[in-house]
Motif scaffolding. Structure first.
Motif, PDB file in Angstrom:
ATOM      1  N   TYR A 148       0.801  -1.223   0.000  1.00 16.19           N
ATOM      2  CA  TYR A 148       0.000   0.000   0.000  1.00 16.19           C
ATOM      3  C   TYR A 148       0.837   1.277   0.000  1.00 16.19           C
ATOM      4  N   ASP A 172       0.744  -7.942  -1.588  1.00 19.89           N
ATOM      5  CA  ASP A 172      -0.423  -8.009  -0.705  1.00 19.89           C
ATOM      6  C   ASP A 172      -1.498  -8.877  -1.364  1.00 19.89           C
ATOM      7  N   THR A 184      -6.548  -2.344   0.365  1.00 21.72           N
ATOM      8  CA  THR A 184      -5.460  -1.660   1.066  1.00 21.72           C
ATOM      9  C   THR A 184      -5.430  -0.160   0.806  1.00 21.72           C
ATOM     10  N   ARG A 192      -2.548   2.277   9.673  1.00 23.73           N
ATOM     11  CA  ARG A 192      -2.564   0.808   9.501  1.00 23.73           C
ATOM     12  C   ARG A 192      -3.306   0.135  10.648  1.00 23.73           C
TER      13      ARG A 192
END
Length: 414
Positions: A26, A406, A49, A134
């Motif tokens: 991200y 991811d 993300t 996050r």
């Protein structure tokens, strides 16, 4: 000693879609770039993300709507059968291939307790806003959507990858954007999982190579969930977060180079004369990277120079002070360019080694920047020694490639 755990990965159902579902981390692109990368890919993990890419630009990236939308997108991917959980807790092997070089990591979960007690060692400061972002993302999605990149001292203690990689992988693709290979194998045999877990108990500590914000957020999310449960035992799934463990011998740190926007009022000749007080300088016949530690290659006015720190500046240095990036900051960037904090200064920018020295030449020759410093890469031994000493590396000291994707293997907190 280290503790690792298998988990039920949430992962792409159709192997043919693994490339378009998975995404770069991200934090390696801005909002506009994320939007462009996800265009035409309805199941890209960037929609989880970086969920703000689907919202109006007027919506701040840290707006609660963004985290809620991330959860909606993740739930929809599950409902549509795009991604699904493995039926039982497993371990996984993740191979990355870049320019013919391979590195193999073990995908697992690690306990938040090991982050707090120092078994997982840090070498970098986190920014409060990024860490909070996050944390909110983990709690909103109830998932670690991307892994923390960990390494450990590899002394040939054991080989966990040989037998596994002889089997058929579940994913095997080359990403179109960069040409890097990504291959994943599943370890679902209970006896094999237990043997691997026991092997890792022989390793005293691990080190965060990349992903300090993810690690901090994962650990804090675990603490938050534990506090919400008066019957918390420590064995609940939310007490762990997602990581990939790579042996140190397989990793390579790339250079992290510096470009300066101006000469801080000096002429090129004046700058060179002042730099001669710090460096032994030799003009180079062509563009090239530094040949050794304590050498910085400098580009200005269409010419490259090898700049070696004078011996008098290299005596009695600690593990942090002896880094080339620290020496450059102390002896050149601060006194000559008035850069007190490279994190916030508008006079400096950073170029990851993956872009090559040609990017430095381009930035200078275009007039965007005045000069550039090409750095010799920080070594893994330096990184681990600094972490062992409980010290912090200067900003922009390391650049790891290839980046972990991811969305290939996601850990949910329940």
């Amino acid at each position: 000693m280290m503790h690792i755990y298998p988990f039920k990965a949430l992962r792409p159902v159709n192997p043919a879609e693994a490339e378009t579902i998975s995404a770069l981390p991200y934090d390696v692109m801005n909002r506009a770039e994320a939007k462009a990368m996800a265009e035409g890919l309805p199941h890209s993990y960037l929609r989880v993300t970086r969920a703000e890419l689907e919202l109006p630009d007027s919506v701040d990236a840290y707006d609660p709507k963004v985290y809620a939308h991330a959860r909606e997108n993740l739930d929809k991917m599950i409902e549509d059968g795009v991604i699904a959980f493995d039926p039982k807790p497993c371990l996984y092997v993740y191979r990355q291939t870049m320019n013919g070089r391979e590195q193999y990591g073990l995908v697992c979960c690690v306990p938040a307790a090991d982050y707090f007690n120092g078994t997982i060692k840090k070498h970098e400061l986190t920014r409060a806003d990024k860490e909070e972002d996050r944390l909110r993302h983990v709690l909103a999605t109830n998932a670690n959507t991307g892994p923390v990149f960990l390494t450990y001292r590899d002394n040939g203690q054991f080989d966990i990858f040989g037998a596994v990689t002889k089997r058929k992988p579940v994913y095997d693709f080359v990403s179109k954007g960069d040409g890097f290979g990504h291959t994943v194998w599943v370890i679902d045999d209970d006896a094999e999982i237990e043997a691997i877990r026991k092997s890792f108990e022989e390793i005293p500590v691990s080190y965060i190579a990349d992903g300090h914000h993810r690690s901090a957020a994962g650990a804090r999310a675990a603490s938050y969930r534990a506090e919400q449960n008066p019957k918390n035992t420590g064995d609940e799934e939310y007490n762990r977060y997602l990581a990939i463990l790579f042996p140190s011998t397989q990793l390579k740190i790339l250079d992290y180079n510096r470009v300066l926007k101006d000469l801080n009022g000096r002429t090129p000749e004046q700058l060179m004369e002042e730099m001669k007080l710090v460096f032994d300088i030799e003009e180079l016949p062509s563009m090239q990277s530094p040949a050794k530690q304590n050498q910085v290659n400098f580009y200005m006015g269409g010419k490259w120079y090898a700049c070696t720190f004078k011996d008098k500046f290299l005596k009695n240095l600690g593990p942090v002070d002896g880094l080339d990036v620290a020496l450059l900051q102390k002896l050149i960037l601060k006194p000559l360019f008035d850069i007190d904090d490279p994190r916030t200064s508008k006079r400096i920018d950073f170029v990851g080694g993956i872009r090559g020295l040609g990017e430095l030449v381009k930035r200078v020759d275009s007039g965007e920047c005045a000069c550039a410093f090409a750095m010799y890469p920080t070594t893994l031994d330096q990184l681990m020694s600094i972490a062992d000493a409980g010290e912090i590396m200067p900003p922009k000291s390391t650049w790891f490639e290839p980046k972990l994707r991811d969305g290939l293997l996601v850990h949910t907190l329940d």
